[in-house]
Design an enzyme around this catalytic site. Structure first.
Site, PDB file in Angstrom:
ATOM      1  N   GLU B  87       0.816  -1.214   0.000  1.00  0.00           N
ATOM      2  CA  GLU B  87       0.000   0.000   0.000  1.00  0.00           C
ATOM      3  C   GLU B  87       0.855   1.273   0.000  1.00  0.00           C
ATOM      4  OE1 GLU B  87      -0.858  -2.641   1.806  1.00  0.00           O
ATOM      5  OE2 GLU B  87      -2.937  -3.082   1.297  1.00  0.00           O
ATOM      6  N   HIS B 156      -9.957  -5.060  10.350  1.00  0.00           N
ATOM      7  CA  HIS B 156     -10.486  -4.769   9.014  1.00  0.00           C
ATOM      8  C   HIS B 156     -11.744  -3.894   9.046  1.00  0.00           C
ATOM      9  CE1 HIS B 156      -7.677  -7.833   7.892  1.00  0.00           C
ATOM     10  NE2 HIS B 156      -8.117  -7.953   6.659  1.00  0.00           N
TER      11      HIS B 156
END
Lengths: 352, 355
Positions: B87, B156
């Site tokens: 990322e 998450h």
């Protein structure tokens, strides 16, 4: 063996490689390079003086480039303006001057003036000149490495034929961004030259204590790209070896990883008393001062006399003194200017 | 990092007509939220060759949540780009390429994963324009699933809007309908500033009427008064609005006779305070609802913007309904229990209405 020991055992002077067309020149390019190195050194030493003046004239963190000039100047010799891009982390003063930023714009930025290269909003760590292809000066160690990948990605996407020089210190190679960006650059065959300016010490921690792999070029292995050391104190070597990597990138063959071994004559920042260094180490390093090495070479080659060198020194001293005087007289930004340059567009109900 | 794969449910529980700025004569298509996002990206990529999409599994896999399905076939690997699970590298890549004039769309499978690249988004995307004295435009869109989805556990399920909405230099958008998703995403791609575009995995199947006009956009920074009402102003956005606020508004009208004026903020930064304050002047009461944690949560920021200018018009303190301040539990019942519910909203509204 420390970096200093390693570079110290190399010959003090060497002939420029045959393939280097500069060897056959009239010497004007060499003189310009020497002058640029001298300008950067003089600029940085004056910066130290200005920093130490009372009244927070510069303030903040300030990292000077003294000792590493051959890398920035070597790059500027092969950098194609209007085509190539450069981005680096700390010590951006030297790179900015090498890419043509006037000393006055640099000092004005250090003093926080409106005429500074970033209008006084960036400071020592954030010199930018987008038009010159100088993408800064970034203050988070390793944080700019993915951005460098993005510059190269855009060059490839737009098929500009340009390459990106992405510079960072030996401290940044232990950041996760280093791994991620090197891997992606190789997968994408991005036209980027990763350059480690290895001055042997990350802030105050020696490479031997911060990198498990002592041979830093090996840190570039595992990414399927050429990786090697160059003597970062020898401007001719920098031009030759970096030039080869640039040619490779321009041909679409992807990135290279180059460790330029050098030495930092000053501390990491102004607050660093360098207690981690011995006198002996520093004396030894001075024997490999990139400016002295180059002066000796140019004298030996008959391209410059000592008088001409002294003349250059006078010129750069005057240039730096004039720049400081101008920057001193420049205005601070208007207080309401602090709200400018945040967003490019106007939106309804945008808060001031 | 384990990646969730939600079942793709083709049926919608809450099909709704689109609102917003669309011309009523504009042809409408019944689209899922994900199809609306895809339409926005496709139309903008057809319009401007500098737009590209990059992220994990956006190309060969057709998108982890199938938002980019078919786009690789249409635009090829130069413009629909698969990345490693990196990322920091691909968000930073987007920033660098945006500085060079490209217009990247970055897909994060989940905004929860952006904790590892906040440096790229904040120090690079948001700061580089300012630090360079305005030399750069950074036209990048970061988009992906935000917030609590369905039993994804603590790592998450982060609601990242308050993390990014406090950063000068960023635009933060959180649509709650397919029509807004398309119109706001098109505006975001055309925008010269870095945009944080928040979606929700749980909303991707939602159906709604979506204009198919290539020039249809929804402006950034303008809230939508979704329902006119006279008793209380309810301010919300995104998934909370879709999941519990609309049902609560219906329950308040049907069961309690309370007429709610419902405001969908749509853009969280810069926030449309004017629309909210005008509404409070009319209703004299306000409740804010989101799924963030309360302390320093998004609603706290909204409250801070409204409290003083609305003070003279308020008949009760502004209420804020938010998630419990606990890591998001895996257990389905605990997860449901931590979030704002219809009941919690109804009580808060009754409280500010002294009912």
């Amino acid at each position: 063996m420390s970096v200093v020991d390693e570079v110290a055992k190399r010959p003090a002077t060497r002939k420029p490689p045959e393939s280097n067309s500069a060897a056959k020149s009239d010497g004007s390019a060499e003189r310009a390079r020497l002058r640029l190195m001298m300008l950067i050194r003089r600029f940085e030493e004056r910066t130290v003086q200005e920093y130490q003046k009372a009244g927070q004239k510069i303030g903040g963190f300030c990292h000077v480039y003294s000792g590493q000039e051959a890398i920035a100047v070597g790059i500027s010799a092969i950098f194609q303006k209007g085509k190539d891009q450069l981005i680096n982390g700390y010590r951006c003063h030297g790179h900015s001057l090498a890419l043509g930023m006037p000393a006055r714009d640099c000092f004005a930025e250090l003093f926080g003036k409106a005429t500074g290269c970033s209008k006084g909003k960036g400071g020592s760590m954030h010199f930018f000149d987008a038009e010159a292809g100088n993408n800064g000066g970034h203050g988070i160690v390793g944080g700019h490495i993915p951005v460098g990948l993005g510059l190269a990605f855009a060059q490839k996407y737009k098929n500009t034929g340009g390459v990106t020089f992405c510079l960072f210190g030996d401290g940044a190679i232990n950041q996760g961004t280093h791994n991620e960006a090197l891997n992606m650059a190789s997968l994408m065959k991005a036209p980027v030259i990763w350059i480690v300016e290895n001055n042997g010490v990350a802030m105050g921690t020696q490479v031997e204590r911060s990198s498990a792999e002592k041979d830093l070029a090996e840190r570039g292995s595992g990414y399927a790209m050429p990786h090697y050391h160059v003597d970062g104190n020898d401007v001719d070597t920098v031009i030759e070896k970096f030039g080869a990597a640039v040619e490779r990138a321009r041909k679409g063959e992807g990135p290279s990883y180059i460790v330029a071994d050098t030495y930092r004559f000053r501390g990491h920042s102004m607050s660093d008393a360098m207690k981690y260094r011995t006198k002996d180490e520093m004396e030894k390093a001075k024997l490999r001062d990139p400016i002295t090495l180059y002066e000796v070479r140019l004298r030996e080659q008959g391209l410059l006399t000592q008088e001409q060198i002294d003349q250059l020194q006078e010129e750069v001293s005057k240039e730096v003194a004039d720049a400081v005087a101008q920057a001193d007289n420049d205005p601070h930004p208007q207080l309401e200017d602090r709200f400018d340059d945040i967003l490019a567009e106007k939106y309804p109900y945008q808060p001031k | 990092m384990a990646r969730p794969c939600l079942l793709l449910n083709p049926t919608s529980r809450h099909g709704r007509a689109a609102r917003g700025t669309a011309d009523r004569t504009t042809p409408m298509a019944q689209l899922q939220f994900r199809q609306a996002l895809r339409a926005a990206m496709t139309e903008e990529m057809e319009r401007d060759e500098n737009v590209f999409l990059i992220g994990e599994e956006v190309a060969e896999y057709n998108g982890a949540y199938k938002v980019s399905e078919g786009m690789l076939d249409k635009f090829g690997p130069k413009r629909i780009i698969d990345t490693p699970i990196s990322e920091a590298a691909f968000s930073g890549l987007a920033v660098g390429s945006a500085c060079m004039g490209l217009r990247p769309i970055v897909e994060f499978m989940s905004w929860s994963f952006t904790w590892v690249c906040i440096d790229q988004i904040v120090n690079n995307a948001a700061n580089v324009r300012y630090m360079s004295g305005g030399q750069y435009k950074v036209p990048v869109v970061f988009r992906g699933g935000n917030g609590i989805a369905h039993q994804l556990g603590a790592t998450h399920s982060h609601r990242m809007e308050s993390v990014y909405a406090r950063i000068p230099g960023l635009i933060v958008v959180h649509p709650s309908t397919p029509a807004d998703a398309k119109g706001l995403l098109k505006s975001s791609i055309r925008c010269d500033d870095p945009v944080i575009f928040l979606e929700s995995e749980k909303m991707l199947n939602e159906l709604g009427e979506v204009p198919d006009d290539a020039d249809y956009t929804v402006p950034i920074g303008v809230a939508n008064v979704e329902r006119q009402g006279k008793d209380v102003t309810l301010v919300s956005y995104g998934r909370a609005l879709q999941r519990v606020v609309r049902p609560a508004v219906k329950a308040l009208a049907d069961d309690h006779g309370i007429d709610v004026e419902l405001i969908d903020l749509r853009t969280l930064r810069p926030m449309d305070t004017k629309t909210c304050i005008e509404s409070i002047k009319k209703t004299n009461r306000c409740v804010i609802v989101d799924e963030d944690w309360g302390y320093c949560g998004m609603g706290s920021g909204i409250l801070q913007k409204l409290q003083k200018p609305a003070f003279d018009y308020l008949d009760a303190p502004i209420e804020y309904v938010h998630s419990d301040e606990i890591p998001v539990p895996f257990n389905h019942y605990l997860e449901e229990a931590m979030m704002p519910s219809v009941d919690r909203i109804v009580s808060a509204v009754k409280e500010v209405c002294y009912r």
